[in-house]
Scaffold this active site. Structure first.
Site, PDB file in Angstrom:
ATOM      1  N   LEU A 146      65.686 -50.140 -84.117  1.00 17.22           N
ATOM      2  CA  LEU A 146      66.013 -49.739 -82.746  1.00 17.22           C
ATOM      3  C   LEU A 146      65.642 -48.283 -82.492  1.00 17.22           C
ATOM      4  CD1 LEU A 146      67.327 -50.345 -79.981  1.00 17.22           C
ATOM      5  CD2 LEU A 146      69.520 -49.618 -80.978  1.00 17.22           C
ATOM      6  N   GLY A 159      66.923 -41.674 -79.828  1.00 15.79           N
ATOM      7  CA  GLY A 159      68.006 -42.086 -80.708  1.00 15.79           C
ATOM      8  C   GLY A 159      69.214 -42.490 -79.894  1.00 15.79           C
ATOM      9  N   SER A 160      69.897 -41.502 -79.303  1.00 16.71           N
ATOM     10  CA  SER A 160      71.091 -41.791 -78.516  1.00 16.71           C
ATOM     11  C   SER A 160      70.768 -42.483 -77.195  1.00 16.71           C
ATOM     12  CB  SER A 160      71.858 -40.490 -78.228  1.00 16.71           C
ATOM     13  OG  SER A 160      72.347 -39.932 -79.433  1.00 16.71           O
ATOM     14  N   THR A 195      67.257 -47.682 -92.260  1.00 19.58           N
ATOM     15  CA  THR A 195      67.792 -47.998 -93.591  1.00 19.58           C
ATOM     16  C   THR A 195      67.231 -49.336 -94.064  1.00 19.58           C
ATOM     17  OG1 THR A 195      69.818 -46.767 -93.184  1.00 19.58           O
ATOM     18  CG2 THR A 195      69.898 -48.440 -94.901  1.00 19.58           C
ATOM     19  N   ARG A 253      79.398 -49.933 -86.468  1.00 18.22           N
ATOM     20  CA  ARG A 253      80.356 -48.837 -86.280  1.00 18.22           C
ATOM     21  C   ARG A 253      81.735 -49.208 -86.796  1.00 18.22           C
ATOM     22  NH1 ARG A 253      78.128 -48.172 -80.168  1.00 18.22           N
ATOM     23  NH2 ARG A 253      76.415 -46.715 -80.605  1.00 18.22           N
ATOM     24  N   GLU A 294      74.700 -44.409 -85.818  1.00 20.69           N
ATOM     25  CA  GLU A 294      75.513 -45.393 -85.092  1.00 20.69           C
ATOM     26  C   GLU A 294      76.309 -44.726 -83.971  1.00 20.69           C
ATOM     27  OE1 GLU A 294      74.491 -48.035 -85.980  1.00 20.69           O
ATOM     28  OE2 GLU A 294      74.191 -48.070 -88.136  1.00 20.69           O
TER      29      GLU A 294
END
Length: 393
Positions: A137, A143-144, A170, A252, A372
């Site tokens: 993603l 990112g945010s 990851t 999360r 996250e």
């Protein structure tokens, strides 16, 4: 001298857990002690770990996708999953990340949004650790704000062709399958998810090196250059950002518990150290300033555990809301990194070595603090819930 208690015993945490939950926690704790802890310092120092071997062992332990139902998954409670995350992160955040990305991102995406064929093809193997998944993603410039993603999926006949780049992924370099989110050329540019076997031509996942955090974890870039996929590769039930955001909420939740594992391990190591370290003729533990620090850290750890268990119970009842996950993630990671840093002060110079876990945990938590959802994002999520006004833009 009176007998010493652990912070968990001081708060009576065990009494809040079911027998099944305690058994799962103990099983994962034993695995971490026997299999992981002897190697953590060297994996961290080397910046690498045997991810494929560990995935198979974790699959045999039953923790991969353990909170999902069917397809070879254990179907445990959310609270039991959280406690497993706690024990894994008490070993190292990188190990918990491997499990979180596998189960709460890649597997959950397929389980929640995938077709029956996609579930049958991937989930049983992923639950056993025979296939590793990653979740694409985040992008280099987004990112945010995932709505700004530049990765594109265009129709070409019956196929989809993907082009773009994902960052900070990851498991990417060791993954067999990637769940990749892209903006499509139809449907007004709607974001859709795709199940991408990593041996597909045009897909590559170069490893990111020279990290100072999460070193015992595989972190990669995903590069998609004219990656051609059949129509069946699309996740049929996911449409728009609600798809990937639902997966992030699952991950999360694991962090709410996991970060406390890192904090607990720091505090355990520090309690042992100050009890044995003599200074000015008596143990460091016997000084008022030491006890004040230990009391404050134990208080925050215990409050974090009470919050995590409460959120776990809400999730098990199907009542947990995203802004409540933000409460847990914001508080528990913020307090965990504060505990790790405070523990380092009590260990003095010994605290900067890999002989003790505290600075390794502190460095790892720097990443956990921002992935996250950054602390700022979670503050705004909570603020929106409190005021009814969105301040993201």
């Amino acid at each position: 001298m009176s007998s010493a208690q652990t912070p968990s015993a001081l708060f009576g945490i065990d009494a809040l857990l079911t027998e099944e939950e305690r058994a799962m926690q103990e099983t994962v704790a034993r695995f971490c002690t026997d299999r992981l802890r002897p190697h953590l310092a060297s994996w961290y120092e080397q910046g690498d770990l045997p991810a494929r071997d560990l995935a198979r062992e974790l699959g045999g332990l039953g923790v991969l996708g353990m909170h999902l139902e069917g397809y070879g998954c254990a179907g445990t409670s959310a609270t039991a999953y959280g406690l497993a995350c706690l024990e894994l992160e008490a070993a190292d955040s990188g190990l918990r990340s491997l499990v979180s990305v596998q189960g709460s991102l890649a597997m959950f995406a397929i389980h929640r949004w995938g077709s029956e064929e996609q579930k049958q093809e991937w989930l049983p193997r992923m639950a056993q650790g025979e296939a590793i998944g990653c979740f694409g993603l985040t992008e280099p410039d987004f990112g945010s704000d995932p709505a700004g993603m530049r990765t594109r999926a265009r129709h070409d006949g019956e196929d989809w062709v993907l082009n773009g780049t994902k960052m900070w992924i990851t498991n990417g370099s060791v993954a067999d399958v990637a769940v990749v989110w892209a903006r499509t050329d139809g449907d007004d540019g709607t974001v859709r998810g795709f199940v991408v076997p990593t041996d597909t031509p045009g897909f590559s996942a170069p490893k990111i090196t020279q990290k100072l955090s999460l070193r015992a974890s595989v972190t990669s870039e995903l590069v998609l250059e004219d990656v051609r996929l059949p129509a069946s590769a699309m996740l049929p039930e996911a449409r728009g950002l609600s798809g990937p955001l639902s997966c992030l909420n699952e991950a999360r939740f694991g962090i709410v518990f996991g970060a406390l594992g890192a904090a607990r391990d720091c505090l355990d190591a520090t309690l042992s150290y100050v009890g044995e370290r003599d200074i000015f003729g008596k143990p460091l533990a016997a000084y008022q300033l030491t006890q004040a620090k230990l009391a404050d850290m134990s208080l925050e750890l215990g409050k974090g555990m009470l919050l995590a268990i409460h959120l776990g119970r809400l999730k098990d009842e199907g009542q947990l809301r995203p802004e409540q996950v933000s409460l847990g993630k914001l508080n528990n990671v913020r307090e965990a990194i504060a505990i790790a840093r405070e523990c380092r002060t009590l260990l003095g110079a010994n605290g900067i070595t890999l002989e003790y876990p505290v600075l390794r945990h502190a460095n790892n938590l720097e990443s956990v603090l921002t992935y996250e959802g950054t602390s700022e994002v979670h503050q705004l999520s909570i603020g929106r819930a409190l005021t009814g006004h969105s301040a993201f833009r």
